[in-house]
Write a protein that holds these residues in place. Structure first.
Motif: not given
Length: 368
Positions: A178-183, A189-194, A216-220, A224-228
């Motif tokens: 529980d309480g899992v966050t995936i980077y 090694s650049l962040l794409e999505k959380v 979703s990390v579009i740029s620095p 954007d907040l994506l649909d879940t």
């Protein structure tokens, strides 16, 4: 004919010294492990009874904990066993007889070395093959029987391929998270999505989770907040990330050399830095040399005058030097694990310093 007699006498002497050393080392390790086991049970037996696991739970905890205690007790047992053996040989004038027969101190050390190296290999095998398995099963069992495991907050981090995973709650022996966050990161090694998941569970050899938020990390400067999805989805975690392995890299931290090499090469998920793996691997490989240093630290007792016997303070000084070596090596190893000190320096500096120190002491005694 003389060569055969010399070889036969050398074999007999080697067998005698080996038996004496092994008897005292294993007697010492049994006593030390028993004391450590009693202290561990005194700390955990109340908790085991609160979980209604009964006597079988106490026995299971004790048996699963034995390999780790054995590996921790062996260096001290080798030091004490060597001290007792050499002290007995000295006080009973056997050392004097060996010297009269032409056996030098280096020759005496050579006779003990095969047994010492064998003990180092035995301890290394236990630490590398038995302890990781027993500690993994113990961690799974302990977590599965913890009543409030699902509500106990942690902060575990691990790396699976290019992704970083943060886990806050572990339960059911590592099968429920529980309480899992995936980077999610790219190959640079650049962040794409959380992705944040409310619950993750292991079923039929795969991990499934229910996302609550996906960024979703579009740029620095743009996120954007994506649909879940409304239902549980299968996660693309490696098949090697099983509940047992997850408990091993987050709770027990005891792994074999093969597992650590695979983690360092990114073949397996990992929760430690490369410096940790290199230091642990070198430390495990150098166990026979570490035990040989323990033998060297005990050698000065052969210079005790037979009449002085047990009244000499030299065995106490040798024991203190051995304990100082253990503490010093542990400190350097901790610095190596943290990456503060290079791994080679963390393992070899202490060994080299104490070997040179013992040789210096022996030469000074020989000059007198």
């Amino acid at each position: 004919m003389k060569l055969r007699l010399r070889l036969a006498s050398g074999t007999v002497l080697l067998g005698y010294l080996s038996r004496e050393l092994l008897a005292k080392v294993f007697t010492t390790v049994i006593i030390v492990v028993a004391l450590m086991e009693i202290l561990a049970l005194l700390e955990q037996v109340t908790e085991i009874m609160h979980r209604h696991l009964g006597l079988s739970g106490v026995l299971y905890y004790a048996v699963m904990h034995l390999p780790l205690l054995f590996g921790n007790a062996m260096p001290i047992a080798v030091l004490i066993g060597a001290l007792l053996t050499l002290l007995q040989l000295t006080t009973s004038n056997e050392i004097s007889i060996m010297r009269a027969a032409g056996l030098s101190t280096p020759g005496l050390i050579k006779l003990f070395l095969p047994t010492i190296i064998g003990l180092g290999v035995l301890c290394g095998v236990v630490n590398d093959q038995i302890t990781p398995r027993s500690e993994q099963h113990l961690a799974q069992w302990w977590n599965a029987t913890t009543p409030d495991a699902a509500t106990t907050w942690h902060n575990y981090w691990l790396r699976a391929r290019d992704d970083l995973i943060n886990i806050n709650y572990l339960s059911r022996g590592g099968q429920a998270l529980d309480g899992v966050t995936i980077y999610h990161r790219d190959h640079q090694s650049l962040l794409e999505k959380v992705t944040t998941l409310r619950d993750v569970h292991y079923m039929h050899g795969h991990w499934y989770g229910t996302p609550t938020r996906v960024l979703s990390v579009i740029s620095p400067t743009r996120i954007d907040l994506l649909d879940t999805p409304e239902q549980s989805v299968r996660l693309d975690w490696p098949d090697t990330l099983t509940p047992g392995y997850l408990m091993q890299i987050t709770v027990s931290f005891t792994q074999s050399i093969g597992t650590m090499l695979a983690e360092q090469n990114d073949t397996l998920p990992s929760s430690q830095s490369p410096s940790f793996f290199i230091t642990e691997i070198l430390g495990r490989i150098m166990l026979p040399v570490t035990f040989a240093v323990m033998l060297l630290l005990a050698v000065p007792v052969v210079y005790i005058p037979p009449r002085a016997g047990t009244r000499s303070w030299l065995p106490i000084w040798c024991l203190g030097a051995g304990l100082l070596f253990v503490v010093f090596q542990g400190l350097l190893r901790a610095l190596g694990n943290a990456g503060t000190l290079p791994s080679l320096m963390a393992i070899f500096v202490g060994i080299l310093i104490f070997i040179l120190g013992v040789i210096t002491v022996l030469l000074r005694i020989e000059e007198r």
